[in-house]
Design an enzyme around this catalytic site. Structure first.
Site, PDB file in Angstrom:
ATOM      1  N   ASP A 110       0.790  -1.249   0.000  1.00 13.30           N
ATOM      2  CA  ASP A 110       0.000   0.000   0.000  1.00 13.30           C
ATOM      3  C   ASP A 110       0.822   1.299   0.000  1.00 13.30           C
ATOM      4  OD1 ASP A 110      -1.987  -1.905   0.177  1.00 13.30           O
ATOM      5  OD2 ASP A 110      -2.891  -1.154   2.025  1.00 13.30           O
ATOM      6  N   LYS A 154      -7.059  -5.011  -3.029  1.00 14.53           N
ATOM      7  CA  LYS A 154      -7.851  -5.538  -1.910  1.00 14.53           C
ATOM      8  C   LYS A 154      -8.781  -4.457  -1.387  1.00 14.53           C
ATOM      9  CE  LYS A 154      -4.111  -4.305   1.163  1.00 14.53           C
ATOM     10  NZ  LYS A 154      -4.834  -3.236   1.874  1.00 14.53           N
ATOM     11  N   CYS A 165      -2.250  -2.558   7.619  1.00 15.31           N
ATOM     12  CA  CYS A 165      -2.108  -3.525   6.534  1.00 15.31           C
ATOM     13  C   CYS A 165      -0.847  -4.375   6.632  1.00 15.31           C
ATOM     14  CB  CYS A 165      -2.250  -2.821   5.188  1.00 15.31           C
ATOM     15  SG  CYS A 165      -3.965  -2.259   4.956  1.00 15.31           S
TER      16      CYS A 165
HETATM   17  C1  VGL Z   1      -4.833   0.883   5.545  1.00 16.87           C
HETATM   18  C2  VGL Z   1      -6.405   1.877   6.878  1.00 16.87           C
HETATM   19  C3  VGL Z   1      -7.361   1.739   5.900  1.00 16.87           C
HETATM   20  C4  VGL Z   1      -3.413   0.428   5.382  1.00 16.87           C
HETATM   21  C5  VGL Z   1      -5.771   0.726   4.553  1.00 16.87           C
HETATM   22  O1  VGL Z   1      -2.944   0.313   4.231  1.00 16.87           O
HETATM   23  O2  VGL Z   1      -2.748   0.200   6.411  1.00 16.87           O
HETATM   24  N1  VGL Z   1      -5.157   1.448   6.705  1.00 16.87           N
HETATM   25  N2  VGL Z   1      -7.035   1.164   4.732  1.00 16.87           N
END
Ligand code: VGL
Ligand code: ZN
Length: 200
Positions: A9, A107, A152
């Site tokens: 991410d 995802k 994540c």
């Molecule tokens: C994430 C919060 C919401 C992450 C993704 O990548 O850690 N955190 N969506």
């Protein structure tokens, strides 16, 4: 047995200026780029939500970001709108060497369920397909870097151990959101699960 690097991410919305900015999120990009050539298997993930995603506080009247909401699958932190499919915020950080990715796992694309982990949605049961990809490529050892350490990266690392992979998290190439002690809790949980936390 090849070792896989999983880059989690590293997207604009998780970097300074983004919708869910992780402090220092962009600082890890050069270090990740430098690491990529060392790994024969390279997987990137992207948080990839519908515009009306159930993890967004904006979907729940009267709720504010960072409050907890009871979903059918358990408690869920409500987030500011972020990483909407196809948006600039969902794109990889512009300096990330994402051409090196052999597969990109997206995802959180189902409106009704969040997915922190690269392996399972937040019901901890619906698979993303990453396990099969890794197994068919003969991978048994994983190194994880990216955002955010306490969400994540944390969920991905724990799930990977549960699936039987050997997992190392390069903690200096991760950054955390740190909601109410969530970073300390995540480091503890990863350590207790058998994740190796390494720092360079
Ligand atoms: C994430 C919060 C919401 C992450 C993704 O990548 O850690 N955190 N969506
Ligand atoms: Zn998200």
């Amino acid at each position: 047995m090849p070792e896989a690097l999983i880059v989690i991410d590293v997207q604009n919305d998780f970097c300074p200026g983004g919708a869910l900015a992780v402090p220092g999120g962009d600082e890890i990009v050069p270090g990740i780029n430098a690491l990529l050539p060392d790994y024969p298997v390279r997987i990137f993930t992207q948080d990839w939500h519908t515009a009306d995603h159930a993890s967004f506080a904006s979907r729940h009247p009267g709720k504010k970001p960072y409050e907890i909401f009871e979903m059918p699958y358990g408690p869920q932190v409500l987030w500011p709108d972020h990483c909407v499919q196809g948006s600039e915020g969902a794109a990889f950080h512009p300096c990330l060497a994402n051409d090196a990715a052999q597969v990109v796992i997206r995802k959180g694309f189902d409106r009704d369920i969040d997915s922190y982990s690269a392996f399972f949605e937040n019901d901890r049961a619906t698979p993303t397909g990453l396990e099969g990809y890794l197994r068919t490529r003969g991978v048994e050892r994983l190194v994880m870097v990216g955002l955010a350490t306490d969400f994540c990266v944390h969920y991905s690392a724990i799930d990977a151990v549960r699936l039987g992979f050997a997992v190392r998290v390069e903690i200096d190439l991760c950054r955390a959101i740190d909601l109410d002690g969530s970073l300390a809790a995540a480091l503890d949980a990863m350590h207790n699960a058998g994740v190796t936390l390494s720092s360079r």
